[in-house]
Design a protein around this motif. Structure first.
Motif, PDB file in Angstrom:
ATOM      1  N   GLY A  74      25.786  52.128  74.773  1.00  0.00           N
ATOM      2  CA  GLY A  74      24.101  51.933  74.651  1.00  0.00           C
ATOM      3  C   GLY A  74      24.176  50.747  73.713  1.00  0.00           C
ATOM      4  O   GLY A  74      24.511  49.371  74.202  1.00  0.00           O
ATOM      5  N   GLU A  75      23.557  50.933  72.587  1.00  0.00           N
ATOM      6  CA  GLU A  75      23.198  49.558  71.664  1.00  0.00           C
ATOM      7  C   GLU A  75      24.323  49.474  70.647  1.00  0.00           C
ATOM      8  O   GLU A  75      23.968  48.722  69.799  1.00  0.00           O
ATOM      9  CB  GLU A  75      21.935  49.725  71.155  1.00  0.00           C
ATOM     10  N   TYR A  76      25.427  50.125  70.862  1.00  0.00           N
ATOM     11  CA  TYR A  76      26.558  49.916  69.713  1.00  0.00           C
ATOM     12  C   TYR A  76      27.906  49.563  70.574  1.00  0.00           C
ATOM     13  O   TYR A  76      28.098  49.642  71.765  1.00  0.00           O
ATOM     14  CB  TYR A  76      26.829  51.291  69.302  1.00  0.00           C
ATOM     15  N   ILE A  77      28.532  48.832  69.751  1.00  0.00           N
ATOM     16  CA  ILE A  77      29.764  48.094  70.285  1.00  0.00           C
ATOM     17  C   ILE A  77      30.928  48.600  69.244  1.00  0.00           C
ATOM     18  O   ILE A  77      30.724  48.236  67.952  1.00  0.00           O
ATOM     19  CB  ILE A  77      29.789  46.748  70.550  1.00  0.00           C
ATOM     20  N   VAL A  78      31.783  49.152  69.736  1.00  0.00           N
ATOM     21  CA  VAL A  78      32.836  49.356  68.671  1.00  0.00           C
ATOM     22  C   VAL A  78      34.279  49.188  69.157  1.00  0.00           C
ATOM     23  O   VAL A  78      34.286  48.910  70.343  1.00  0.00           O
ATOM     24  CB  VAL A  78      32.907  50.828  68.335  1.00  0.00           C
ATOM     25  N   GLN A  79      35.218  48.961  68.455  1.00  0.00           N
ATOM     26  CA  GLN A  79      36.540  48.757  68.722  1.00  0.00           C
ATOM     27  C   GLN A  79      37.677  49.780  67.999  1.00  0.00           C
ATOM     28  O   GLN A  79      38.187  49.659  67.158  1.00  0.00           O
ATOM     29  CB  GLN A  79      37.241  47.015  68.187  1.00  0.00           C
ATOM     30  N   PRO A  80      37.737  50.896  68.708  1.00  0.00           N
ATOM     31  CA  PRO A  80      38.664  51.875  68.343  1.00  0.00           C
ATOM     32  C   PRO A  80      40.136  51.198  68.378  1.00  0.00           C
ATOM     33  O   PRO A  80      40.512  50.488  69.137  1.00  0.00           O
ATOM     34  CB  PRO A  80      38.612  52.820  69.372  1.00  0.00           C
ATOM     35  N   ASP A  81      40.848  51.890  67.594  1.00  0.00           N
ATOM     36  CA  ASP A  81      42.365  51.408  67.429  1.00  0.00           C
ATOM     37  C   ASP A  81      43.022  51.792  68.727  1.00  0.00           C
ATOM     38  O   ASP A  81      43.830  50.911  69.122  1.00  0.00           O
ATOM     39  CB  ASP A  81      43.003  52.092  66.330  1.00  0.00           C
ATOM     40  N   ILE A  82      42.924  53.140  69.468  1.00  0.00           N
ATOM     41  CA  ILE A  82      43.338  53.443  70.728  1.00  0.00           C
ATOM     42  C   ILE A  82      42.536  54.196  71.285  1.00  0.00           C
ATOM     43  O   ILE A  82      41.542  54.884  70.599  1.00  0.00           O
ATOM     44  CB  ILE A  82      44.832  54.299  70.307  1.00  0.00           C
ATOM     45  N   LEU A  83      42.293  54.149  72.579  1.00  0.00           N
ATOM     46  CA  LEU A  83      41.577  55.033  73.438  1.00  0.00           C
ATOM     47  C   LEU A  83      42.235  55.438  74.902  1.00  0.00           C
ATOM     48  O   LEU A  83      42.925  54.515  75.298  1.00  0.00           O
ATOM     49  CB  LEU A  83      40.175  54.422  73.524  1.00  0.00           C
ATOM     50  N   PHE A  84      41.890  56.456  75.324  1.00  0.00           N
ATOM     51  CA  PHE A  84      42.433  56.795  76.496  1.00  0.00           C
ATOM     52  C   PHE A  84      41.147  57.252  77.470  1.00  0.00           C
ATOM     53  O   PHE A  84      40.326  57.823  77.018  1.00  0.00           O
ATOM     54  CB  PHE A  84      43.258  58.147  76.348  1.00  0.00           C
ATOM     55  N   ILE A  85      41.205  56.831  78.582  1.00  0.00           N
ATOM     56  CA  ILE A  85      40.133  56.956  79.519  1.00  0.00           C
ATOM     57  C   ILE A  85      40.980  57.708  80.857  1.00  0.00           C
ATOM     58  O   ILE A  85      41.948  57.246  81.341  1.00  0.00           O
ATOM     59  CB  ILE A  85      39.528  55.727  80.100  1.00  0.00           C
ATOM     60  N   SER A  86      40.357  58.985  81.289  1.00  0.00           N
ATOM     61  CA  SER A  86      40.991  59.602  82.059  1.00  0.00           C
ATOM     62  C   SER A  86      40.784  59.082  83.455  1.00  0.00           C
ATOM     63  O   SER A  86      39.728  58.316  83.791  1.00  0.00           O
ATOM     64  CB  SER A  86      40.377  61.040  82.216  1.00  0.00           C
ATOM     65  N   GLN A  87      41.739  59.381  84.343  1.00  0.00           N
ATOM     66  CA  GLN A  87      41.656  58.749  85.895  1.00  0.00           C
ATOM     67  C   GLN A  87      40.264  58.917  86.602  1.00  0.00           C
ATOM     68  O   GLN A  87      39.900  57.692  87.153  1.00  0.00           O
ATOM     69  CB  GLN A  87      42.770  59.532  86.778  1.00  0.00           C
ATOM     70  N   ASP A  88      39.504  60.203  86.472  1.00  0.00           N
ATOM     71  CA  ASP A  88      38.339  60.258  87.347  1.00  0.00           C
ATOM     72  C   ASP A  88      37.209  59.327  86.570  1.00  0.00           C
ATOM     73  O   ASP A  88      36.060  59.399  87.052  1.00  0.00           O
ATOM     74  CB  ASP A  88      37.991  61.583  87.415  1.00  0.00           C
TER      75      ASP A  88
END
Length: 187
Positions: A74-88
């Motif tokens: 949304g109106e936020y921007i973050v920079q996580p150390d590690i993130l995972f996004i599933s295939q779908d």
């Protein structure tokens, strides 16, 4: 301590125009200068990232990323150390940033960002649909795991060097915390 620029309300558009070589996050209209991680932080982050990345090789489960990478919520921007996004859900990966909530977010706590990671970013991640959130404390050599419940995070537990982290998001993944924290001095 992180420096917060709160002289005015900043927008996603303002953030996207930044080009001064510093790392920022945009939370609640405030620009937060994110200091460079300490060596211990990077070591832990690298070990966790590598274990997930190696696990994902040859699978169709999804993709893992490490900082710095912008995640727009949304109106936020973050920079996580590690993130995972599933295939779908790989369609949230844009050319410049991630446009939406990752499935799994892992933050490595540091003195400068711990308060934001534990409260503001935790609330933000839950609100925007992150399914699982890990907080890893290098000094205490602990990992705290939360999964999204109906109205708030559901606390799974606190884990130490005797434990192996798993997640339903990545069936078969086993992260040995003994390996993650190996060779680090407890503070």
């Amino acid at each position: 301590m992180s420096m917060v620029l709160s002289d005015r309300v900043y927008t996603v558009e303002d953030y996207m125009k930044l080009d001064d070589g510093k790392r920022y996050e945009l939370i609640g209209g405030e620009l937060i200068v994110v200091p460079s991680p300490r060596p211990k932080h990077q070591r832990i982050s690298g070990k966790i990232f590598n274990q997930i990345e190696n696990f994902l090789k040859g699978t169709q489960l999804g993709e893992v990323y490490d900082a710095p990478i912008d995640v727009v919520l949304g109106e936020y921007i973050v920079q996580p150390d590690i993130l995972f996004i599933s295939q779908d859900r790989l369609d949230i990966i844009g050319e410049l940033n991630i446009q939406g909530a990752p499935d799994l977010v892992i933050e490595i706590l540091s003195p400068a960002t711990a308060a934001y990671d534990k409260k503001k970013k935790s609330q933000l991640y839950f609100k925007h649909g992150v399914k699982e959130y890990w907080l890893v404390d290098p000094d205490q050599q602990l990992a705290e795991v939360f999964v999204a419940g109906e109205k708030e995070w559901r606390w799974v537990g606190v884990f130490d060097q005797e434990d192996v982290l798993t997640t339903d998001l990545l069936p078969g993944l086993e992260i040995s915390l003994a390996e993650v924290f190996k060779g680090l001095k407890r503070e």
